[in-house]
Design an enzyme around this catalytic site. Structure first.
Site, PDB file in Angstrom:
ATOM      1  N   ASP A 184      46.817 -59.252  12.535  1.00 24.85           N
ATOM      2  CA  ASP A 184      45.758 -59.084  13.509  1.00 24.85           C
ATOM      3  C   ASP A 184      45.308 -60.485  13.941  1.00 24.85           C
ATOM      4  O   ASP A 184      45.704 -61.503  13.365  1.00 24.85           O
ATOM      5  CB  ASP A 184      44.602 -58.251  12.924  1.00 24.85           C
ATOM      6  CG  ASP A 184      43.756 -57.625  14.019  1.00 24.85           C
ATOM      7  OD1 ASP A 184      43.090 -56.610  13.760  1.00 24.85           O
ATOM      8  OD2 ASP A 184      43.788 -58.130  15.169  1.00 24.85           O
TER       9      ASP A 184
HETATM   10  C1  GLC Z   1      41.573 -57.498  17.650  1.00 24.92           C
HETATM   11  C2  GLC Z   1      41.721 -56.154  16.986  1.00 24.92           C
HETATM   12  C3  GLC Z   1      43.082 -55.543  17.143  1.00 24.92           C
HETATM   13  C4  GLC Z   1      43.659 -55.953  18.490  1.00 24.92           C
HETATM   14  C5  GLC Z   1      43.917 -57.449  18.423  1.00 24.92           C
HETATM   15  C6  GLC Z   1      44.489 -58.006  19.737  1.00 24.92           C
HETATM   16  O1  GLC Z   1      40.806 -58.348  16.850  1.00 24.92           O
HETATM   17  O2  GLC Z   1      41.361 -56.060  15.609  1.00 24.92           O
HETATM   18  O3  GLC Z   1      42.937 -54.123  17.011  1.00 24.92           O
HETATM   19  O4  GLC Z   1      44.862 -55.252  18.748  1.00 24.92           O
HETATM   20  O5  GLC Z   1      42.748 -58.183  18.077  1.00 24.92           O
HETATM   21  O6  GLC Z   1      43.511 -57.941  20.735  1.00 24.92           O
END
Ligand code: GLC
Length: 723
Positions: free
Chosen positions: A269
């Protein structure tokens, strides 16, 4: 490309080129970018060199096809081996046509609709150059203080698994289709694992669940997505058993790769690799890189620990080149599965110009309206105040009466201005509708209040639109109190004193404490955040064009203090039940009931249904036999309607404490007034299995109770014994 060609390509790559493939950045790092991308996490100083950018593997957060083509063209001129970029984005419930939030889609109990949402989302995302969506989010959730419950399909593993399969199939299509069918995108199931169990519902907080609970409730939906062929898994920010998921070798290798059999690409993430330092498990970025690559994280999102450290780790023999190659192959194989080596633009230059854009087409909006209507949950309807009638003078008032803040969080590039608000929808559906709204995040003016009172006073029935703003749900939006603002409750109470029917429509991204709202409402509807066609979809239900059929995918507590409250709870050693209400030393509160205000699986219709004539094929079954339950469902009202018939099982005695009941089957049926239908459920041995003390997934010999009905409060209709 054939596999052998991919392997040949890997052999040609330098270690520097390989390592750069394992990093994902937002568009602003690339020439030709016109947007900063969707900043959804802390932007750390990445310390990149211009040279790095020639070999970076992936981009997240672009907005348009033009931007994707510009970046890809400029990149391919500089990448020595012509390895194309892969573009990813958060297309969670639509790209430009925005559908109801996933929690609302969960309320439809309709996988076909969920699959259609994913198919349309994929078409619109592909038309904008997106190759991979960071969806479905399948985290099981039990705590509505957590803002991201809006992104899930609720509190039940069986229901979440049902939707996980549908979303993956809708995004990716059949196995192998992605390389040639550019209307599909790759899906990324998230967040592995158990992000929904954040303590106290506080965002990014600690998760500390038992291994057995993890397997029993939190893993099934990820497993369903993997069995459906999902190509990516995203790591969760949280710890699992004290170790952050992103650096947790047991979780990402033993559980994800070995037990769940995942063979695709693991992406961190946003910043989660670098955040191992904040967690206090990594001394520095080198240690963070080491732990993440050992855990099998292939692609690092928006930190540069891999870029800065992997080369040294390989030179120092702390990381084997085979580990780097495995991660690079995961990235190259994804690009190959998407057909990017044959066409780095996936049709943007060749196919798209020959086709009419389908983004925001009438057909897409029609589906959005259908899903919005089917996701509405009717929670109360005293004296059949609903459906509204053509001859009635209707006043529509309240902070969301004319608000276009109806898309919800994670609505990507959906435009609020393209949405229908509630008053719009009702005026299109009924002849005598007047409305007064105000900006929800602004103090209502005396004039607006006076005007609201006037039209309410003159009306036969008042529709009040209340709720939370979309900013108060989604990521980084935890709330300690899940009650609507006191001025909304006071406004409703004042209208209730007019002595005429009041229909309350609640917009929100989570179960809310609606105790006070329900008390003052003649009829109460949970509309969630219904998306682009909010007003028309809700009006279809309120006007009776569509009979409400939504069923809650998550319990609504009587108050925040009752959280977490969920239907499949354990029995405890001193269970409260009707017979021991007066006893003190029982598992209960002094000040509120144990039961939620509205139960999982609950939702009313404009008609009524009766369950009768239950039959079961066996009273004793062996491991090899299948058990069949039949029930006759009759529409006993005057209007047609849909009912979701739910079957729950109770494992009476097991090697571990088992829930009071668990959803095991359901079927949504349509019945005309007076019509009956026999619904049949076939149960197999797998339905009786659970994770035992030693984590074996097995069934016990012994008794099971069966419950059948229109919610998790279904009556016990039978029992059987496994012998
Ligand atoms: C965010 C979220 C995740 C998302 C990623 C890209 O922090 O936790 O669900 O897909 O970053 O935006």
């Amino acid at each position: 490309m054939k596999t052998v060609q991919i392997e040949d390509l890997l052999k040609e790559m330098t270690l520097t080129e390989k390592i750069a493939q394992l990093t994902q950045l937002t568009p602003q790092f690339f020439s030709g970018a016109s947007s900063d991308g969707e900043i959804t996490g802390p932007m750390a100083e990445l310390g990149l060199k211009a040279e790095d950018l020639k070999n970076i593997g992936s981009v997240l957060g672009t907005h348009t096809a033009e931007e994707v083509m510009k970046i890809q063209e400029a990149y391919l001129k500089t990448n020595r081996l012509g390895i194309p970029l892969v573009f990813m984005a958060d297309v969670i419930h639509g790209y430009r046509t925005i559908f109801p939030i996933p929690l609302a889609i969960g309320a439809t109990w309709n996988a076909d609709l969920a699959q259609k949402v994913a198919e349309i989302s994929a078409i619109e995302a592909s038309e904008a150059g997106v190759h991979v969506t960071f969806s479905p989010m399948v985290d099981l959730v039990r705590d509505p203080r957590w803002g991201r419950v809006m992104e899930s399909t609720g509190e039940d593993a069986y229901l979440n698994s049902y939707f996980a399969r549908a979303f993956v199939k809708g995004y990716q299509g059949e196995h192998g289709e992605l390389a040639t069918n550019f209307d599909r995108v790759a899906a990324c199931v998230k967040h592995f694992a158990a992000y929904g169990a954040a303590e106290a519902g506080r965002e990014y907080n600690t998760v500390d669940t038992s291994v057995r609970e993890l397997y029993q409730n939190y893993l099934p939906a990820y497993q369903a997505a993997i069995e459906a062929g999902v190509l990516l898994v995203m790591t969760a920010f949280n710890t699992v058993d004290g170790i952050p998921a992103t650096g947790n070798q047991w979780l990402m290798q033993d559980v994800l790769r070995k037990d769940l059999g995942f063979t695709g690409l693991v992406i961190s993430d946003w910043g989660a690799v670098g955040e191992l330092i904040n967690h206090g498990v990594a001394e520095n970025s080198k240690e963070a890189a080491y732990q993440s690559i050992q855990a099998g994280v292939d692609l690092e999102m928006m930190t540069s620990c891999y870029l800065q450290n992997l080369e040294a780790l390989v030179m120092e023999n702390h990381v084997q080149i085979e580990q780097i190659d495995a991660a690079v192959l995961a990235v190259l194989n994804l690009k190959n599965a998407l057909g990017l080596f044959e066409d780095p633009y996936r049709g943007l230059k060749t196919v798209a110009p020959t086709k009419k854009l389908r983004t925001m087409s009438d057909n897409h909006r029609r589906v959005a309206r259908e899903v919005a209507a089917e996701s509405v949950v009717l929670l109360k309807n005293k004296n059949y105040a609903l459906p509204l009638r053509k001859e009635q003078k209707i006043a529509v008032v309240g902070p969301l009466a004319e608000s276009q803040d109806v898309l919800g969080a994670w609505s990507w590039i959906g435009e609020q201005t393209e949405s229908h608000h509630l008053a719009d929808g009702l005026k299109m559906a009924l002849p005598n509708v007047v409305s007064v709204g105000w900006q929800q995040n602004q103090q209502v003016t005396a004039e607006e209040l006076a005007a609201s009172r006037t039209i309410a006073h003159d009306a036969d029935i008042v529709v009040v639109a209340l709720g939370e703003s979309s900013e108060s749900s989604g990521e980084a939006a935890s709330l300690a109190t899940i009650r609507l603002p006191v001025e909304q409750e006071q406004f409703l109470a004042e209208l209730a004193d007019l002595g005429k029917p009041v229909v309350t429509v609640v917009f929100g991204g989570r179960p809310l404490d609606l105790s006070d709202i329900s008390f003052h409402s003649t009829a109460l509807v949970m509309a969630w955040f219904p998306g682009t066609e909010a007003g028309t979809g809700i009006a279809d239900v309120l006007s009776g064009n569509v009979s409400p059929s939504g069923k809650l995918p998550m319990s609504f507590p009587v108050t925040t203090g009752q959280v977490p409250v969920y239907y499949n709870h354990l029995k405890t050693g001193r269970p409260a039940h009707v017979g021991n209400n007066e006893q003190k030393y029982i598992s209960r509160y002094l000040d509120i009931p144990n039961e939620p205000l509205y139960d999982f699986g609950f939702g009313l219709s404009y008609t009524t249904f009766a369950y009768s004539n239950v039959k079961q094929s066996h009273h004793k079954i062996t491991y090899q036999e299948q058990l069949t339950f039949e029930v006759t469902v009759t529409n006993t009202g005057k209007l047609a309607g849909k009912e979701t018939v739910q079957l729950y099982l109770e494992d009476v005695v097991a090697t571990v404490a088992r829930p009071v009941k668990e959803l095991r089957r359901f079927e949504k049926i349509y019945l005309e007034a007076g019509e009956s239908q026999v619904v049949t459920f076939n149960l197999t041995l797998e339905d009786l299995c659970y994770y035992q003390r030693n984590l074996d997934f097995k069934a016990d010999l012994g008794n099971f109770n069966v419950y059948l009905g229109g919610s998790s409060q279904a009556e016990k209709v039978g029992s059987f014994e496994l012998i």
